[in-house]
Design an enzyme around this catalytic site. Structure first.
Site, PDB file in Angstrom:
ATOM      1  N   ASP A  56      93.212  -0.893  56.214  1.00 42.25           N
ATOM      2  CA  ASP A  56      94.610  -1.299  56.016  1.00 42.25           C
ATOM      3  C   ASP A  56      95.578  -0.660  57.022  1.00 42.25           C
ATOM      4  O   ASP A  56      96.774  -0.937  56.979  1.00 42.25           O
ATOM      5  CB  ASP A  56      95.088  -0.879  54.617  1.00 42.25           C
ATOM      6  CG  ASP A  56      94.352  -1.596  53.505  1.00 42.25           C
ATOM      7  OD1 ASP A  56      93.842  -2.699  53.747  1.00 42.25           O
ATOM      8  OD2 ASP A  56      94.306  -1.038  52.390  1.00 42.25           O
ATOM      9  N   LYS A  77     101.976  -1.672  51.013  1.00 43.59           N
ATOM     10  CA  LYS A  77     101.656  -3.110  51.081  1.00 43.59           C
ATOM     11  C   LYS A  77     101.223  -3.630  49.724  1.00 43.59           C
ATOM     12  O   LYS A  77     100.750  -2.875  48.854  1.00 43.59           O
ATOM     13  CB  LYS A  77     100.559  -3.387  52.105  1.00 43.59           C
ATOM     14  CG  LYS A  77      99.193  -2.721  51.836  1.00 43.59           C
ATOM     15  CD  LYS A  77      98.282  -3.481  50.873  1.00 43.59           C
ATOM     16  CE  LYS A  77      96.977  -2.741  50.597  1.00 43.59           C
ATOM     17  NZ  LYS A  77      96.274  -3.171  49.396  1.00 43.59           N
TER      18      LYS A  77
HETATM   19  O1  C5P Z   1      88.640   1.042  55.245  1.00 44.28           O
HETATM   20  P1  C5P Z   1      88.978   1.990  54.138  1.00 44.28           P
HETATM   21  O2  C5P Z   1      88.760   3.427  54.518  1.00 44.28           O
HETATM   22  O3  C5P Z   1      90.310   1.749  53.542  1.00 44.28           O
HETATM   23  O4  C5P Z   1      87.926   1.672  52.995  1.00 44.28           O
HETATM   24  C1  C5P Z   1      87.714   2.528  51.906  1.00 44.28           C
HETATM   25  C2  C5P Z   1      86.474   2.052  51.153  1.00 44.28           C
HETATM   26  O5  C5P Z   1      86.723   0.800  50.527  1.00 44.28           O
HETATM   27  C3  C5P Z   1      85.265   1.809  52.035  1.00 44.28           C
HETATM   28  O6  C5P Z   1      84.513   2.990  52.210  1.00 44.28           O
HETATM   29  C4  C5P Z   1      84.501   0.772  51.257  1.00 44.28           C
HETATM   30  O7  C5P Z   1      83.784   1.363  50.199  1.00 44.28           O
HETATM   31  C5  C5P Z   1      85.608  -0.059  50.632  1.00 44.28           C
HETATM   32  N1  C5P Z   1      85.960  -1.257  51.424  1.00 44.28           N
HETATM   33  C6  C5P Z   1      85.074  -2.320  51.475  1.00 44.28           C
HETATM   34  N2  C5P Z   1      85.414  -3.438  52.198  1.00 44.28           N
HETATM   35  C7  C5P Z   1      86.587  -3.515  52.845  1.00 44.28           C
HETATM   36  C8  C5P Z   1      87.497  -2.437  52.810  1.00 44.28           C
HETATM   37  C9  C5P Z   1      87.156  -1.318  52.079  1.00 44.28           C
HETATM   38  O8  C5P Z   1      83.998  -2.283  50.874  1.00 44.28           O
HETATM   39  N3  C5P Z   1      86.894  -4.623  53.536  1.00 44.28           N
END
Ligand code: C5P
Length: 302
Positions: A142, A12
């Site tokens: 995502d 993406k």
């Molecule tokens: O949700 P995902 O595992 O992809 O997120 C990885 C990291 O990115 C999270 O642990 C966080 O530190 C950060 N993140 C965030 N806010 C979001 C998505 C991700 O702070 N909306």
């Protein structure tokens, strides 16, 4: 593998990424528009008595950046789906990675989405779409979008997705780098750079309008990424890549998500090939991707 099931899942880009102040749970509220681009990982599941994962990478994917075996997001996807249905985690999963790792292209999320769909088939679970989307959201912000594909509006921490009308056929030039950026590091730098970030991030109206009109110049003007300043702060040389891409004829360059991949929106497939040809001698990898493309889908082999 016999009786194997292959699911293809796209990378993406975020056409718009509005980021607010961190929530009590540490995640950041997002108002984003995702677009699925024609760069894919394949996740293949087959029967086995135990649980095995084999990850293979194409030349431009940094294998050393992958998480250790057993700790991969596809392992978590398998455990979550199995626990949801009360079945055993059993099977052989192969991930053929063409999406660069830690790149801001949601490659890990694509693999998780692929694992959910492939194992749902392998284990004959027939999980309803709403349940699959909820499980996907637990695995990562995502991951639901990787199931949905096309172009979609994302809210919450990115996991609440709704398809949006997209009349365009878009062309991207994609410049990834072997050395990735950690998403949490980029969000931390965002917090330092934007201590006054709003609780509710600003929305993507201009992007949604440009998609609906299929207007590439309007879309180029409307592209926006609140994480770009943080990514450029951590990797200043990315600004030169954006400038070089625009100089070469890209309508607009930006950092994809949390970076470090630079993506350039081009006026047509021919223009994308020209931009890629101009950039190719200067960078390890320069790819061309059409968009939007379908989310996680079964590959039917003859
Ligand atoms: O949700 P995902 O595992 O992809 O997120 C990885 C990291 O990115 C999270 O642990 C966080 O530190 C950060 N993140 C965030 N806010 C979001 C998505 C991700 O702070 N909306």
């Amino acid at each position: 593998m016999t009786n194997e099931i292959t699911v293809r899942v796209p990378a993406k880009v975020n056409l718009y990424l509005g980021v607010g102040a961190p929530r009590p749970d540490g995640f950041h509220p997002l108002d984003t528009v995702y677009q699925a681009i024609g760069l894919y990982d394949d996740v293949t599941a087959g029967p086995a008595d135990d649980w095995r994962v084999d990850v293979r990478t194409s030349d431009h994917v940094a294998a050393e950046a992958l998480p250790p075996a057993g700790d991969n997001i596809v392992d978590r996807a398998a455990r979550l789906l199995a626990a949801h249905h009360g079945v055993d985690v059993r099977g052989e999963l192969r991930v053929d990675k063409d999406i660069p790792v830690a790149a801001g292209l949601a490659g890990g999320s694509a693999d998780a989405a692929g694992a959910l769909v492939a194992l749902d088939r392998l284990w004959q679970l027939e999980t309803p779409d709403d349940d699959l989307l909820r499980l996907a959201g637990e695995l990562g912000s995502d991951v639901p979008f990787a199931l949905v594909g096309g172009s979609a509006h994302g809210t919450g921490r990115g996991e609440l997705v709704h398809r949006v009308p997209d009349e365009g056929g878009w062309w991207w030039v994609v410049v990834p780098f072997r050395e990735g950026l950690s998403t949490p590091d980029v969000y931390r730098r965002f917090d330092q750079l934007h201590p006054d970030a709003p609780v509710v991030p600003t929305g993507p109206l201009a992007v949604l309008g440009a998609l609906q009109d299929g207007d590439v110049r309007a879309l180029a003007r409307a592209l926006h990424n609140d994480l770009q300043a943080a990514a450029l702060d951590l990797r200043p040389e990315l600004a030169d890549v954006i400038a070089a891409g625009e100089e070469a004829g890209g309508l607009r360059g930006m950092v994809s998500g949390s970076g470090p991949t630079v993506v350039l929106l081009c006026g047509s497939g021919d223009e994308a090939r020209q931009v890629a040809g101009t950039l190719a001698p200067s960078y390890d990898t320069v790819l061309i991707a059409p968009a939007p493309v379908a989310g996680a889908h079964l590959v039917v082999r003859a």
